[in-house]
Design a protein around this motif. Structure first.
Motif, PDB file in Angstrom:
ATOM      1  N   GLN A   1      14.631  37.549 -24.259  1.00 34.25           N
ATOM      2  CA  GLN A   1      16.012  37.925 -23.929  1.00 34.25           C
ATOM      3  C   GLN A   1      16.097  39.408 -23.605  1.00 34.25           C
ATOM      4  O   GLN A   1      16.721  39.826 -22.634  1.00 34.25           O
ATOM      5  N   ILE A   2      15.469  40.209 -24.462  1.00 37.76           N
ATOM      6  CA  ILE A   2      15.514  41.661 -24.292  1.00 37.76           C
ATOM      7  C   ILE A   2      14.914  42.066 -22.939  1.00 37.76           C
ATOM      8  O   ILE A   2      15.497  42.844 -22.189  1.00 37.76           O
ATOM      9  N   LYS A   3      13.754  41.499 -22.636  1.00 41.36           N
ATOM     10  CA  LYS A   3      13.092  41.876 -21.385  1.00 41.36           C
ATOM     11  C   LYS A   3      13.950  41.514 -20.178  1.00 41.36           C
ATOM     12  O   LYS A   3      14.014  42.261 -19.200  1.00 41.36           O
ATOM     13  N   GLU A   4      14.599  40.360 -20.244  1.00 42.30           N
ATOM     14  CA  GLU A   4      15.449  39.954 -19.125  1.00 42.30           C
ATOM     15  C   GLU A   4      16.618  40.915 -18.939  1.00 42.30           C
ATOM     16  O   GLU A   4      16.934  41.316 -17.817  1.00 42.30           O
ATOM     17  N   VAL A   5      17.249  41.286 -20.048  1.00 38.92           N
ATOM     18  CA  VAL A   5      18.379  42.214 -19.948  1.00 38.92           C
ATOM     19  C   VAL A   5      17.902  43.566 -19.409  1.00 38.92           C
ATOM     20  O   VAL A   5      18.518  44.160 -18.526  1.00 38.92           O
ATOM     21  N   MET A   6      16.765  44.037 -19.909  1.00 36.56           N
ATOM     22  CA  MET A   6      16.285  45.346 -19.492  1.00 36.56           C
ATOM     23  C   MET A   6      15.981  45.394 -17.996  1.00 36.56           C
ATOM     24  O   MET A   6      16.264  46.377 -17.316  1.00 36.56           O
ATOM     25  N   THR A   7      15.388  44.334 -17.492  1.00 34.51           N
ATOM     26  CA  THR A   7      15.075  44.279 -16.069  1.00 34.51           C
ATOM     27  C   THR A   7      16.355  44.272 -15.245  1.00 34.51           C
ATOM     28  O   THR A   7      16.485  44.955 -14.243  1.00 34.51           O
ATOM     29  N   LYS A   8      17.320  43.482 -15.731  1.00 34.30           N
ATOM     30  CA  LYS A   8      18.595  43.385 -15.021  1.00 34.30           C
ATOM     31  C   LYS A   8      19.292  44.738 -14.947  1.00 34.30           C
ATOM     32  O   LYS A   8      19.936  45.069 -13.956  1.00 34.30           O
ATOM     33  N   TYR A   9      19.144  45.541 -16.015  1.00 34.35           N
ATOM     34  CA  TYR A   9      19.786  46.848 -16.044  1.00 34.35           C
ATOM     35  C   TYR A   9      18.942  47.928 -15.349  1.00 34.35           C
ATOM     36  O   TYR A   9      19.294  49.099 -15.365  1.00 34.35           O
ATOM     37  N   GLY A  10      17.819  47.527 -14.771  1.00 37.95           N
ATOM     38  CA  GLY A  10      17.034  48.489 -13.984  1.00 37.95           C
ATOM     39  C   GLY A  10      16.100  49.382 -14.787  1.00 37.95           C
ATOM     40  O   GLY A  10      15.785  50.491 -14.343  1.00 37.95           O
ATOM     41  N   PHE A  11      15.638  48.922 -15.956  1.00 37.78           N
ATOM     42  CA  PHE A  11      14.717  49.735 -16.757  1.00 37.78           C
ATOM     43  C   PHE A  11      13.264  49.363 -16.466  1.00 37.78           C
ATOM     44  O   PHE A  11      12.957  48.217 -16.157  1.00 37.78           O
TER      45      PHE A  11
END
Lengths: 474, 474
Positions: free
Chosen positions: B33-43
């Motif tokens: 979940q964390i990785k998906e959110v981080m990618t979505k936010y451009g990190f």
């Protein structure tokens, strides 16, 4: 002002490195493949901590002679703790601790960092990510056989073709039995001999011959003492090392009981391979495996293609993983027979080798960048951002404090494929200007023809806000 | 024989634990979940190593006074190395090292173990898995605001409802400015005061009052020296701590410039929240965050439901994560302005709390067990195994050396849903007997009626080999 105060170092201690996104994303892919295979084969996931009591880990690393013994240790309220140097010693401790509650065989896998306090050098790391799978509490050679099949399936899932690796198998009982047969009973002589065999990769068969005899001088002039064996003993060992299959091994005529046990175990393993329809292996008595706790069959996964170092020169890459049977390790903790066998794969090394095959299509995860032309349009920029993210499109509003030109540079550095550029015109008419940086950069390199010009128009488009998702998903 | 030789310990050093499959599978879910959110936010994903030079990490941990300083350190060729105690100090080092090549802002996330050499106690671990997201190289408060939104989205993706947590925000400039206004300029008095505020959770507002004044005796009789502030100073600080929103904060009438800056930054952050349509936050000046490097806005994610300890008693759980702005950390390494802000989530703590909500349907991954009734049928067992695994069905052939009854016990311990039992009859006629252990165990508990009897027949079935996949997928 405080220029004179010395700054802390920005460099890392030797043997440690920073790892960037490309490597980490591929590593995640490898880990996913491994986990899927492990579950399919019926293994349980376990994680022991990075620290154990130094005493629990024991001393099984090669190169014992160095002062620090290869581990990172810390004194803690008068007891010594160490960072694990592998995942097997902790598993033995875990098994002894939970002996009565574990199913037997206990099939577990683990992924984790291990540390070696070695002298750092080029390509020598002091921490690496390792994957282990073990069968604890069974002497059934089905376990050993399956571990070879499993390591092979993992390598294939990670992208290697069947002919790009193979599994070499041997048995510690062979070398041990042969030394017994040759009356090499002195413990010191035994371990120098085994270490000599283990160095075959580096020193070649002639080097081993010297190390078994009087000793060997290396290129730098350093002399390593030999095992002082007699000529006929050395001859027999070399004959053993040169054996390529069971037939040749039997022909060296060693009648020692342990040696014969070793041969029979290999026969059983090969029979099991047949059940698995697995044939990507070879008998290789030169396989020794460094760790001292092995007692029976040992395996090593070897790559058959050339690997290059960072300077492009081909290197002796060595094994990508391996393992073997360690029937006495749990007994260290508990007066209880608990035979066991396991394998490890070095993930960083595997990744390094796989990267050279160029089989990974690294999926660039860069965001769509929404440029900030004026703070007063922030409301509109957020309307765009919230819509994109709601649709799981990687995106961000520029969050630095620089001007438009710097924002485009930023997009370039981030490898952004798209930037969204909205000024007064777009905001007032609910429009979006979308710039495709991939086409854009290609075109700006050389606009020569009318066709280039059309493409250049393709590189930037203005359309209604309501078409945003449609345009981006093109 | 060697019973007299003392065995190494099977227990772990205090503060370290073994983690089993159930926890690890849920943790993998959280990480995904964390990785998906981080990618979505451009990190971008980054991994720094576990060791750094001790000097590079610096000393920012609370509880400085203890001898070991909270880190695991190790002397290496006359330089000291330490295991990282957080992921922020290594990021500052990485940024300074790669300053010219990084995009600015540099948005990175990292997942990794951090170590604290603390006195172990119940529920106090010395290693834990942490997730961090940071913006480096920007003073834009959009970054700080987005971090709060992002932590909130992660918690929701991990299974928490909007009303089960909130984000508390404050600003280090408020407390620092207030102390300035109150003429508390003595460095020692300042840091005792800040530490007193940080202890609010544990000692309550009256405890803080004592710690700001003469000092406080705790339940055990130990006395902690106070900051020796005057009554009017203490009163003002307590008034500050009791403020619940911007209005109340402004009403305490602090005219200090830093304090006003702090207020304005909070206003800007709240304005940004509005853009994100984010309202799950509250102003809370009692938030301090332990680490000493924070310079501006600080945030803390707090759970609003009760968490119980292993004995079932409700506990003060504290925060699940948080962070803040640390504008001076990169400057330690390089004479270069590089403002930055970031957050951390403690994954083990998050998992512990989430587990109490019973929201995870832990997907049991136990294999189908193929029993070995006689070695001579191995060929047939492998025919079954190879078919199941080819179809990605978790499965194994029993690989111990025990009899059929022990094999069923093994299946039970592994929570196997199915076992396959094939003897002479099945093998000769190409049949499969499949036993459903879930139904089986339910029925054997009480066979009372005819219906139970029918169910009991359901628990074991014999069918043609060709129907195997169909029967298993039921």
């Amino acid at each position: 002002m405080n220029k004179k105060i010395s700054k802390p170092p920005v460099d890392l201690p030797g043997g440690f490195i920073d790892r960037k996104e490309k490597e980490l994303v591929i590593r995640d892919f490898l880990i996913k493949q491994i986990k899927e295979v492990m579950t399919k084969y019926g293994f349980e996931f376990l994680e022991t901590p990075s620290f154990e009591y130094t005493e629990s880990l024991g001393k099984f690393l090669p190169d014992k002679d160095r002062p620090s013994e290869g581990v990172f240790s810390f004194e803690d309220s008068k007891k010594w703790l160490s960072l694990r140097y592998d995942l097997t010693a902790p598993l033995a401790r875990f098994t002894a601790k939970n002996f009565d509650n574990l199913p037997r065989p206990f099939k577990r896998y683990q992924l984790g960092t291990v540390w070696r306090n070695e002298k750092p050098g080029p390509g020598r790391f002091r921490e690496f990510l390792q994957f282990d799978a073990d069968y604890v509490g069974t002497s059934n050679l089905l376990a050993d056989s399956e571990l070879c099949v499993l390591i092979s399936e993992i390598l294939e899932k990670c992208g290697l073709a069947n002919n790009e690796f193979n599994i070499k198998i041997s048995n510690r009982k062979l070398s041990k039995g042969l030394l017994e047969e040759l009356n090499i009973t002195d413990q010191n002589q035994q371990s120098i001999s085994l270490r000599a065999i283990d160095k075959l990769d580096r020193v070649g068969i002639e080097g081993v011959r010297l190390l078994l005899g009087k000793g060997r001088k290396d290129k730098s002039g350093d002399f390593t003492d030999g095992a002082q064996l007699e000529e006929n003993q050395i001859k027999k060992i070399i004959e053993f090392l040169n054996s390529k299959d069971l037939n040749q091994l039997e022909q060296i005529g060693c009648k020692n009981k342990l040696f014969e046990e070793g041969i029979n175990e290999l026969k059983q393993i090969i029979k099991n391979f047949d059940f698995f329809k697995f044939n990507n292996f070879k008998i290789d008595p030169t396989v020794v495996r460094g760790l001292e706790y092995y007692t029976g069959p040992i395996f090593e996964a070897e790559l058959t293609f050339k690997v290059k170092n960072e300077k492009g020169a081909e290197i002796e890459f060595g094994s990508i993983g391996g393992g073997g049977r360690y029937d006495d390790l749990v007994k260290r903790f508990k007066n209880q027979e608990c035979p066991a066998t396991g394998i490890s794969i070095g993930l960083d090394r595997l990744l390094y080798a796989l990267n050279q095959k160029n089989i990974f299509n690294f999926n660039q995860k860069s965001p769509v960048l929404i440029c900030v032309l004026d703070e007063k349009y922030m409301d509109y920029y957020f309307k765009i951002l919230n819509l994109l993210r709601l649709n799981n499109i990687n995106s961000e509003i520029y969050s630095g404090s620089s001007n438009f030109k710097a924002q485009l540079k930023y997009a370039d550095k981030r490898n952004c494929k798209y930037v969204i550029i909205c000024g007064e015109d777009e905001v007032s008419k609910e429009l979006i200007t979308l710039k495709n940086l991939v086409i854009g950069s290609k075109v700006s390199e050389d606009i020569k023809s009318r066709e280039d010009w059309t493409q250049s128009k393709d590189a930037q488009k203005t359309f209604a806000f309501s078409n945003l998702l449609k345009e981006i998903s093109k």
